[in-house]
Design a protein around this motif. Structure first.
Motif, PDB file in Angstrom:
ATOM      1  N   GLU A   6       0.828  -1.223   0.000  1.00  0.00           N
ATOM      2  CA  GLU A   6       0.000   0.000   0.000  1.00  0.00           C
ATOM      3  C   GLU A   6       0.855   1.264   0.000  1.00  0.00           C
ATOM      4  O   GLU A   6       0.869   2.002  -0.950  1.00  0.00           O
ATOM      5  N   ARG A   7       1.536   1.523   1.114  1.00  0.00           N
ATOM      6  CA  ARG A   7       2.425   2.688   1.190  1.00  0.00           C
ATOM      7  C   ARG A   7       3.706   2.262   1.897  1.00  0.00           C
ATOM      8  O   ARG A   7       3.643   1.558   2.901  1.00  0.00           O
ATOM      9  N   THR A   8       4.847   2.741   1.435  1.00  0.00           N
ATOM     10  CA  THR A   8       6.100   2.432   2.137  1.00  0.00           C
ATOM     11  C   THR A   8       6.193   3.294   3.396  1.00  0.00           C
ATOM     12  O   THR A   8       5.469   4.286   3.541  1.00  0.00           O
ATOM     13  N   GLY A   9       7.099   2.929   4.269  1.00  0.00           N
ATOM     14  CA  GLY A   9       7.315   3.720   5.473  1.00  0.00           C
ATOM     15  C   GLY A   9       7.698   5.151   5.143  1.00  0.00           C
ATOM     16  O   GLY A   9       7.270   6.101   5.807  1.00  0.00           O
ATOM     17  N   VAL A  10       8.500   5.323   4.083  1.00  0.00           N
ATOM     18  CA  VAL A  10       8.920   6.666   3.671  1.00  0.00           C
ATOM     19  C   VAL A  10       7.708   7.472   3.188  1.00  0.00           C
ATOM     20  O   VAL A  10       7.555   8.646   3.523  1.00  0.00           O
ATOM     21  N   GLU A  11       6.822   6.829   2.426  1.00  0.00           N
ATOM     22  CA  GLU A  11       5.615   7.516   1.946  1.00  0.00           C
ATOM     23  C   GLU A  11       4.701   7.921   3.098  1.00  0.00           C
ATOM     24  O   GLU A  11       4.129   9.010   3.099  1.00  0.00           O
ATOM     25  N   VAL A  12       4.580   7.027   4.087  1.00  0.00           N
ATOM     26  CA  VAL A  12       3.753   7.341   5.260  1.00  0.00           C
ATOM     27  C   VAL A  12       4.342   8.549   5.989  1.00  0.00           C
ATOM     28  O   VAL A  12       3.627   9.480   6.369  1.00  0.00           O
ATOM     29  N   CYS A  13       5.662   8.556   6.148  1.00  0.00           N
ATOM     30  CA  CYS A  13       6.321   9.659   6.848  1.00  0.00           C
ATOM     31  C   CYS A  13       6.167  10.967   6.073  1.00  0.00           C
ATOM     32  O   CYS A  13       5.874  12.011   6.661  1.00  0.00           O
ATOM     33  N   GLU A  14       6.330  10.906   4.755  1.00  0.00           N
ATOM     34  CA  GLU A  14       6.137  12.096   3.915  1.00  0.00           C
ATOM     35  C   GLU A  14       4.723  12.639   4.069  1.00  0.00           C
ATOM     36  O   GLU A  14       4.521  13.834   4.229  1.00  0.00           O
ATOM     37  N   TRP A  15       3.751  11.718   4.017  1.00  0.00           N
ATOM     38  CA  TRP A  15       2.353  12.110   4.170  1.00  0.00           C
ATOM     39  C   TRP A  15       2.145  12.803   5.524  1.00  0.00           C
ATOM     40  O   TRP A  15       1.539  13.856   5.615  1.00  0.00           O
ATOM     41  N   LEU A  16       2.693  12.172   6.576  1.00  0.00           N
ATOM     42  CA  LEU A  16       2.503  12.680   7.933  1.00  0.00           C
ATOM     43  C   LEU A  16       3.112  14.070   8.097  1.00  0.00           C
ATOM     44  O   LEU A  16       2.466  14.990   8.609  1.00  0.00           O
ATOM     45  N   ARG A  17       4.348  14.229   7.650  1.00  0.00           N
ATOM     46  CA  ARG A  17       5.049  15.505   7.816  1.00  0.00           C
ATOM     47  C   ARG A  17       4.359  16.628   7.036  1.00  0.00           C
ATOM     48  O   ARG A  17       4.420  17.789   7.424  1.00  0.00           O
ATOM     49  N   GLY A  18       3.695  16.267   5.944  1.00  0.00           N
ATOM     50  CA  GLY A  18       3.044  17.275   5.119  1.00  0.00           C
ATOM     51  C   GLY A  18       1.586  17.510   5.488  1.00  0.00           C
ATOM     52  O   GLY A  18       0.914  18.323   4.878  1.00  0.00           O
ATOM     53  N   SER A  19       1.101  16.793   6.495  1.00  0.00           N
ATOM     54  CA  SER A  19      -0.317  16.888   6.868  1.00  0.00           C
ATOM     55  C   SER A  19      -0.503  17.852   8.034  1.00  0.00           C
ATOM     56  O   SER A  19       0.468  18.374   8.565  1.00  0.00           O
ATOM     57  N   ASP A  20      -1.756  18.037   8.444  1.00  0.00           N
ATOM     58  CA  ASP A  20      -1.978  18.813   9.664  1.00  0.00           C
ATOM     59  C   ASP A  20      -2.423  17.863  10.781  1.00  0.00           C
ATOM     60  O   ASP A  20      -3.113  18.232  11.707  1.00  0.00           O
ATOM     61  N   ASN A  21      -1.983  16.608  10.666  1.00  0.00           N
ATOM     62  CA  ASN A  21      -2.286  15.572  11.645  1.00  0.00           C
ATOM     63  C   ASN A  21      -1.623  15.913  12.983  1.00  0.00           C
ATOM     64  O   ASN A  21      -0.505  16.417  13.012  1.00  0.00           O
ATOM     65  N   PRO A  22      -2.306  15.638  14.111  1.00  0.00           N
ATOM     66  CA  PRO A  22      -1.705  15.929  15.429  1.00  0.00           C
ATOM     67  C   PRO A  22      -0.405  15.163  15.688  1.00  0.00           C
ATOM     68  O   PRO A  22       0.383  15.560  16.540  1.00  0.00           O
ATOM     69  N   ASN A  23      -0.175  14.090  14.945  1.00  0.00           N
ATOM     70  CA  ASN A  23       1.057  13.293  15.113  1.00  0.00           C
ATOM     71  C   ASN A  23       2.205  13.794  14.237  1.00  0.00           C
ATOM     72  O   ASN A  23       3.283  13.203  14.221  1.00  0.00           O
ATOM     73  N   LYS A  24       1.964  14.906  13.546  1.00  0.00           N
ATOM     74  CA  LYS A  24       2.871  15.402  12.509  1.00  0.00           C
ATOM     75  C   LYS A  24       4.348  15.503  12.913  1.00  0.00           C
ATOM     76  O   LYS A  24       5.234  15.191  12.135  1.00  0.00           O
ATOM     77  N   SER A  25       4.604  15.951  14.129  1.00  0.00           N
ATOM     78  CA  SER A  25       6.013  16.199  14.481  1.00  0.00           C
ATOM     79  C   SER A  25       6.622  15.125  15.389  1.00  0.00           C
ATOM     80  O   SER A  25       7.682  15.325  15.966  1.00  0.00           O
ATOM     81  N   LEU A  26       5.971  13.986  15.483  1.00  0.00           N
ATOM     82  CA  LEU A  26       6.497  12.911  16.330  1.00  0.00           C
ATOM     83  C   LEU A  26       7.781  12.314  15.777  1.00  0.00           C
ATOM     84  O   LEU A  26       8.004  12.339  14.574  1.00  0.00           O
TER      85      LEU A  26
END
Length: 124
Positions: free
Chosen positions: A59-79
């Motif tokens: 589905e998504r690689t770990g790198v893709e998940v991290c890219e998505w997270l860092r670029g989102s406004d998700n509360p977990n963004k800066s973990l």
């Protein structure tokens, strides 16, 4: 003392089981995901203290998940994000860093090595 919550995403069931057991024994609360898409869904539902992602997942690689997270406004963004990878090439490390991965651990590794890294990041 509050329990640290960790999201662990890895498509290898045996490894996920081993890491969940090891981290749970250390007192961490683990949420498991089987692939990158499940990881994203979990991140949308809950907040965590740390994220562990396998590099190569369906589905998504770990790198893709991290890219998505860092670029989102998700509360977990800066973990802190730990990437588990069998790819130790310089270009892969650069790709991981560019995606916002905090640190990575090259497979094979010992579960206790992972526990050490997790503790360092959470206590930083």
């Amino acid at each position: 003392m509050s329990v640290y919550k960790i999201l662990l995403a890895d498509d290898e069931m045996a490894l996920r089981f081993l890491l969940t057991e090891t981290l749970s024994d250390e007192g961490f609360a683990i949420t498991e995901a089987e692939d990158g898409q499940q990881a994203i869904e979990s991140l949308g539902k809950d907040t965590y203290d740390l994220i562990i992602l396998d590099y190569m997942m369906p589905e998504r690689t770990g790198v893709e998940v991290c890219e998505w997270l860092r670029g989102s406004d998700n509360p977990n963004k800066s973990l802190p994000v730990i990437l588990l990878t069998a790819k130790a090439l310089e270009k892969d490390k650069e790709k991981a860093k560019a995606a916002g991965v905090t640190t990575y651990i090259v497979k094979p590794f010992s579960p206790l090595q992972l526990v050490e890294v997790v503790k360092q990041l959470l206590e930083a």
